[in-house]
Design a protein around this motif. Structure first.
Motif, PDB file in Angstrom:
ATOM      1  N   THR A 196       0.808  -1.228   0.000  1.00 12.16           N
ATOM      2  CA  THR A 196       0.000   0.000   0.000  1.00 12.16           C
ATOM      3  C   THR A 196       0.838   1.275   0.000  1.00 12.16           C
ATOM      4  O   THR A 196       0.615   2.156  -0.848  1.00 12.16           O
ATOM      5  N   PRO A 197       1.797   1.472   0.922  1.00 15.99           N
ATOM      6  CA  PRO A 197       2.576   2.730   0.867  1.00 15.99           C
ATOM      7  C   PRO A 197       3.432   2.859  -0.390  1.00 15.99           C
ATOM      8  O   PRO A 197       3.663   3.973  -0.867  1.00 15.99           O
ATOM      9  N   ILE A 198       3.887   1.739  -0.937  1.00 11.81           N
ATOM     10  CA  ILE A 198       4.668   1.796  -2.174  1.00 11.81           C
ATOM     11  C   ILE A 198       3.794   2.297  -3.322  1.00 11.81           C
ATOM     12  O   ILE A 198       4.189   3.186  -4.094  1.00 11.81           O
ATOM     13  N   LEU A 199       2.604   1.751  -3.440  1.00  8.64           N
ATOM     14  CA  LEU A 199       1.686   2.191  -4.487  1.00  8.64           C
ATOM     15  C   LEU A 199       1.237   3.629  -4.260  1.00  8.64           C
ATOM     16  O   LEU A 199       0.966   4.361  -5.227  1.00  8.64           O
ATOM     17  N   ASN A 200       1.140   4.036  -3.008  1.00  3.12           N
ATOM     18  CA  ASN A 200       0.791   5.425  -2.709  1.00  3.12           C
ATOM     19  C   ASN A 200       1.843   6.382  -3.268  1.00  3.12           C
ATOM     20  O   ASN A 200       1.514   7.409  -3.871  1.00  3.12           O
ATOM     21  N   MET A 201       3.109   6.045  -3.075  1.00  4.67           N
ATOM     22  CA  MET A 201       4.178   6.894  -3.609  1.00  4.67           C
ATOM     23  C   MET A 201       4.163   6.919  -5.140  1.00  4.67           C
ATOM     24  O   MET A 201       4.421   7.951  -5.756  1.00  4.67           O
ATOM     25  N   ILE A 202       3.847   5.779  -5.762  1.00  8.78           N
ATOM     26  CA  ILE A 202       3.756   5.733  -7.225  1.00  8.78           C
ATOM     27  C   ILE A 202       2.588   6.584  -7.710  1.00  8.78           C
ATOM     28  O   ILE A 202       2.700   7.320  -8.709  1.00  8.78           O
ATOM     29  N   PHE A 203       1.457   6.520  -7.009  1.00  3.99           N
ATOM     30  CA  PHE A 203       0.293   7.336  -7.355  1.00  3.99           C
ATOM     31  C   PHE A 203       0.654   8.815  -7.299  1.00  3.99           C
ATOM     32  O   PHE A 203       0.329   9.589  -8.207  1.00  3.99           O
ATOM     33  N   ILE A 204       1.338   9.237  -6.234  1.00  5.75           N
ATOM     34  CA  ILE A 204       1.729  10.633  -6.079  1.00  5.75           C
ATOM     35  C   ILE A 204       2.682  11.053  -7.201  1.00  5.75           C
ATOM     36  O   ILE A 204       2.544  12.142  -7.775  1.00  5.75           O
TER      37      ILE A 204
END
Length: 256
Positions: free
Chosen positions: A150-158
């Motif tokens: 989840t936090p990895i994908l959050n950074m990619i989304f940003i």
């Protein structure tokens, strides 16, 4: 009257069982870390297979925010602040929230359906009959895989929302905002605290989605209707929980 009283009592009892199941799963997490290949497989299923929807959603969210933000800021001759407006909204709110909602619909439902089918086809009972606890073997790796992803994908989304495929593309290449001003405003307004808050939110959201998904799947009725109900409940509860927790976390971070 009995039916009116029974509903809150049943809800509290179900919540208590879910909390106990969470503690049981957390105790099994260290054992999941000792199975790196299994854990990597679960991160692949929960994270990498969700990457496409995260990238596409992040790019379009960034483009829409740039269009709407420019339309508002140009009225005040403040279009140079476009990068700041997009960055703060994405990093503080839309990044973790939309990533969590997308994962709830894609990865959370998949986890609940997978574990629910294992219950319906007696695979979990078969594991138990071999004197193996299904929670460390089946539940914990899937729980931890989604939590890590989840936090990895959050950074990619940003990154997609702010970068070449999102706000930068529309703001700089289409609307003509100065590229240097776009990025310098972001660097001056966004600090490490914003990224830390965003990561904390994504971790809390990931834990909540993973918890709801594995619990609903593990306790699903061993029928097709039971698996379907568990999958639907996972998406609904996860989405509502993410929105509610976002308000609580935002209020706490704003107060701090």
């Amino acid at each position: 009257m009995n039916a009116v009283l029974r509903w809150p009592m049943d809800t509290l009892a179900s919540l208590g069982r879910a909390v106990l199941f969470l503690f049981q799963t957390m105790l099994a997490v260290p054992g999941a870390l000792l199975r790196p290949r299994l854990l990597a497989l679960q991160i692949y299923h929960s994270g990498l297979l969700s990457l496409a929807i995260i990238v596409i959603a992040g790019a379009f969210v960034g483009m829409v925010l740039a269009l709407q933000g420019y339309r508002l800021l140009v009225q005040f001759s403040a279009e140079s602040a476009l990068g700041v407006s997009v960055a703060l909204v994405v990093i503080r709110e839309l990044g973790p929230v939309l990533t969590a909602l997308l994962l709830a619909g894609r990865a959370g439902s998949s986890l609940a359906a997978e574990i629910g089918l294992m219950r319906a086809t007696d695979q979990l009972d078969g594991i138990s009959m071999m004197a193996v606890d299904p929670v460390p073997r089946v539940v914990a790796p899937r729980f931890l895989g989604l939590l890590i992803a989840t936090p990895i994908l959050n950074m990619i989304f940003i990154a997609m929302a702010l970068g070449v495929a999102g706000g930068h593309l529309v703001g700089v290449e289409v609307l003509g905002v100065d590229a240097g001003s776009y990025w310098s405003q972001i660097r001056s307004a966004v600090d490490a605290g914003d990224l830390i808050d965003s990561t904390i939110k994504s971790l809390v959201f990931g834990l909540t989605i993973a918890w709801i998904a594995v619990y609903q799947g593990y306790h699903a009725a061993p029928t097709a209707a039971g698996v379907s109900r568990a999958t639907t409940t996972t998406v609904v509860l996860s989405s509502l929980s993410v929105l509610g927790l976002d308000f609580v976390l935002t209020a706490a971070m704003f107060a701090a």
